[in-house]
Enzyme design. Structure first.
Site, PDB file in Angstrom:
ATOM      1  NE  ARG A  74      -4.133  -1.514   2.503  1.00  0.00           N
ATOM      2  CZ  ARG A  74      -5.275  -1.371   1.830  1.00  0.00           C
ATOM      3  NH1 ARG A  74      -5.366  -0.401   0.950  1.00  0.00           N
ATOM      4  NH2 ARG A  74      -6.278  -2.204   1.992  1.00  0.00           N
ATOM      5  N   GLY A 113      -6.729   4.190  -4.371  1.00  0.00           N
ATOM      6  CA  GLY A 113      -5.355   4.605  -4.054  1.00  0.00           C
ATOM      7  C   GLY A 113      -4.405   4.335  -5.215  1.00  0.00           C
ATOM      8  CB  ILE A 135     -14.293  -6.146  -1.693  1.00  0.00           C
ATOM      9  CG1 ILE A 135     -13.810  -5.369  -0.460  1.00  0.00           C
ATOM     10  CG2 ILE A 135     -13.424  -7.356  -1.982  1.00  0.00           C
ATOM     11  CD1 ILE A 135     -13.952  -6.127   0.840  1.00  0.00           C
ATOM     12  CG  ASP A 136     -13.742  -1.023  -0.428  1.00  0.00           C
ATOM     13  OD1 ASP A 136     -12.660  -0.414  -0.280  1.00  0.00           O
ATOM     14  OD2 ASP A 136     -14.054  -2.016   0.245  1.00  0.00           O
ATOM     15  CG  HIS A 180     -11.938   2.638   2.779  1.00  0.00           C
ATOM     16  ND1 HIS A 180     -11.446   3.572   1.909  1.00  0.00           N
ATOM     17  CD2 HIS A 180     -11.227   2.793   3.924  1.00  0.00           C
ATOM     18  CE1 HIS A 180     -10.504   4.257   2.509  1.00  0.00           C
ATOM     19  NE2 HIS A 180     -10.354   3.806   3.720  1.00  0.00           N
ATOM     20  CD  GLN A 299     -17.090  -8.201   4.566  1.00  0.00           C
ATOM     21  OE1 GLN A 299     -18.124  -7.580   4.296  1.00  0.00           O
ATOM     22  NE2 GLN A 299     -16.201  -7.747   5.435  1.00  0.00           N
TER      23      GLN A 299
HETATM   24  O1  F6P Z   1     -10.271  -1.540   0.283  1.00  0.00           O
HETATM   25  C1  F6P Z   1     -10.589  -2.858   0.596  1.00  0.00           C
HETATM   26  C2  F6P Z   1     -10.663  -3.020   2.102  1.00  0.00           C
HETATM   27  O2  F6P Z   1     -10.997  -4.338   2.406  1.00  0.00           O
HETATM   28  C3  F6P Z   1     -11.644  -2.091   2.770  1.00  0.00           C
HETATM   29  O3  F6P Z   1     -12.987  -2.537   2.640  1.00  0.00           O
HETATM   30  C4  F6P Z   1     -11.136  -2.124   4.183  1.00  0.00           C
HETATM   31  O4  F6P Z   1     -11.519  -0.984   4.925  1.00  0.00           O
HETATM   32  C5  F6P Z   1      -9.613  -2.126   3.962  1.00  0.00           C
HETATM   33  O5  F6P Z   1      -9.402  -2.721   2.680  1.00  0.00           O
HETATM   34  C6  F6P Z   1      -8.851  -2.923   4.999  1.00  0.00           C
HETATM   35  O6  F6P Z   1      -7.474  -2.723   4.718  1.00  0.00           O
HETATM   36  P1  F6P Z   1      -6.341  -3.735   5.258  1.00  0.00           P
HETATM   37  O7  F6P Z   1      -6.452  -5.004   4.488  1.00  0.00           O
HETATM   38  O8  F6P Z   1      -5.061  -3.004   4.975  1.00  0.00           O
HETATM   39  O9  F6P Z   1      -6.635  -3.939   6.716  1.00  0.00           O
END
Ligand code: F6P
Length: 373
Positions: A74, A113, A135-136, A180, A299
Site C-alpha cells: 500500500r 489509491g 471489494i468496495d 471502507h 469478505q
Molecule cells: O479496500 C478494501 C478493504 O478491504 C476495505 O474494505 C477495508 O476498509 C480495507 O481494505 C482494509 O485494509 P487492510 O487489508 O489493509 O486492513
C-alpha cells in the site's frame, strides 16, 4: 527486444486479481507476442526492480485463486517509507526500471489509491493503465469493480445465516460489513440478505430512529432484527464532530493542521469500536439482547465468483488491446456492456459513493428497511 509490458497489483487484495493477471498475460502473449513482467508487491517491487517473467505456465491455474500471486503493498509512489523511516519520492527509480525494461506499458491492478499512484506515474512519463479492483466498488469512472460481486456473495450469505440465531433467541444481530468509506457492500448485502436495518456512511444515522424501527418490528410480532452496518457508517452526532474538524482543517495553518489531524486520528480510533457501541446502545433502547459479527477480511478471501472472473477477464483482455493501439494514462472501465478507456486525470482521487436516488436505496425505503434516518 520483444514488445514487453509490466503488471503489478497494489492496495488491498481482492478476489479476481489473479483472473485479471491471467487475462492480461495470456492476451498479451497470444494476441501480440508480448513479454510480460510481473512486479512483486505492487509499486514497491517496481521501485526495487523485483519481478518475474510471467510464462504461460505461471498464468495457468490461477483463474480460481484468491488474493494475488504477485503480492501487493500500500505504498504511495511519491512518499515511500525507507527502513530508516525517511520518506522518499520513488518515481524516478520507478521510471528508470520502466525504461530499463523498455516497457511499452505498465498495468496497475488496484483501487482508488492505485489510481492516484498511477496518475502520479503517468505525470512522470510512465505509460500506465489501471484496472478497477476492490471489494468496495468505490472506484469512480467504472460501473463496477472486480472483487465486489464475490464480497457481496460472502456478506449476503453471512446476513442470511445470522437470521437463524436472531429469530431463535429474539436478538438484534449487528453485522459489520467492509467497504471502507462507502456503503455499496453493506447496502447490497443488507438488501439481498433481508436485513431490517442498513446503515451506510452516506446516510449518518440517528440511533433513536434505528431503535424505534426495531421496537416497531417487535410490536408487530418480530422480536428480532438484523442490522447490516457498513464499517464506515457514522452517527449523526459523530458526523457533526467530524465535519467540524474537517472544516477547521481546511481553514487552519500548517501547525494547527497537524494538531487537528492528530485529533481526527484519535476520533477515528474511537469510532473503530463503533459497532460494539451501537449494539450496546440498541440493547439499552429496545430491551433486546444484541450480538455483533465483524466479517472483516473473510469478505476478501477465496475464489472469485464467476461474475468477477468474467469482469476481470473482460477488462484484462480489453486492456491489452488498448496498449496495442498506444493508449495509456487511463482506467480501463466497465461501462454497461462496453469497456472504455477513461482518462486517469478525470477519475483519480474521486470516490464513487452511493447516490441517494440509487435504485437500491429506493427499494430499501419501499420495503420499510430502516436506513437510520
Ligand atoms: O479496500 C478494501 C478493504 O478491504 C476495505 O474494505 C477495508 O476498509 C480495507 O481494505 C482494509 O485494509 P487492510 O487489508 O489493509 O486492513
Amino acid at each position: 527486444m520483444a514488445r514487453t509490458i509490466g503488471i503489478l497489483t497494489a492496495g488491498g487484495d481482492s478476489p479476481g486479481l489473479n483472473a485479471a493477471i491471467r487475462a492480461v498475460g495470456k492476451a498479451a502473449q497470444r494476441a501480440y507476442g508480448m513479454e510480460v513482467l510481473g512486479f512483486k508487491d505492487g509499486f514497491l517491487g517496481l521501485m526495487q526492480n523485483r519481478f518475474e517473467r510471467l510464462q504461460s505456465d505461471d498464468l495457468s491455474g490461477i483463474l480460481t485463486r484468491g488474493g494475488t500471486v504477485l503480492g501487493t503493498s500500500r505504498i504511495k509512489v511519491d512518499r515511500v517509507e525507507t527502513e530508516s523511516g525517511r520518506r522518499i519520492d520513488g518515481r524516478a527509480k520507478m521510471r528508470e526500471v520502466v525504461e530499463m525494461h523498455e516497457l511499452e506499458a505498465l498495468v496497475c491492478l488496484g483501487g482508488d489509491g492505485t489510481a492516484k499512484n498511477a496518475l502520479k506515474l503517468a505525470d512522470a512519463g510512465i505509460p500506465v493503465l489501471t484496472l478497477p479492483k476492490t471489494i468496495d466498488n468505490d472506484v469512480a469512472g467504472t460501473d463496477i469493480t472486480f472483487g465486489f460481486d464475490t464480497a457481496l456473495n460472502i456478506a449476503t450469505e453471512a446476513v442470511d445465516r445470522l437470521h437463524s440465531t436472531a429469530h431463535s433467541h429474539h436478538r438484534i444481530m449487528v453485522v459489520e460489513i467492509m467497504g471502507h468509506s462507502v456503503g455499496w457492500l453493506a447496502l447490497g448485502a443488507g438488501l439481498a440478505g433481508g436485513a431490517d436495518v442498513i446503515l451506510i456512511p452516506e446516510i449518518p444515522y440517528d440511533v433513536e430512529a434505528v431503535a424505534s424501527s426495531i421496537s416497531a418490528r417487535r410490536a408487530a410480532g418480530s422480536a428480532f432484527s438484523i442490522v447490516a452496518v457498513a464499517e464506515g457508517a457514522i452517527s449523526r452526532d459523530d458526523a457533526t464532530i467530524r465535519d467540524s474538524m474537517e472544516s477547521q482543517m481546511n481553514s487552519a495553518d500548517k501547525p494547527e493542521k497537524n494538531a487537528i489531524k492528530k485529533k481526527m486520528k484519535e476520533f477515528e480510533g474511537v469510532r473503530a469500536g463503533g459497532t460494539a457501541q451501537l449494539a450496546s446502545t440498541l440493547t439499552g433502547l429496545t430491551g433486546l439482547e444484541a450480538r455483533i459479527t465483524i466479517l472483516g477480511h473473510v469478505q476478501r478471501g477465496g475464489t472469485p465468483s464467476p461474475a468477477d472472473r468474467l469482469l476481470a477477464t473482460r477488462l484484462g483482455t480489453a486492456c491489452v488491446d488498448f496498449i496495442a493501439e498506444g493508449t495509456h494514462g487511463v482506467l480501463v472501465a466497465a461501462i454497461g456492456e462496453t469497456t472504455e478507456a477513461v482518462p486517469l486525470k478525470k477519475v483519480a482521487g474521486k470516490t464513487k459513493r452511493v447516490p441517494m436516488d440509487h435504485p437500491w436505496v429506493e427499494s430499501a425505503r419501499h420495503l420499510g428497511i430502516s436506513l437510520g434516518d
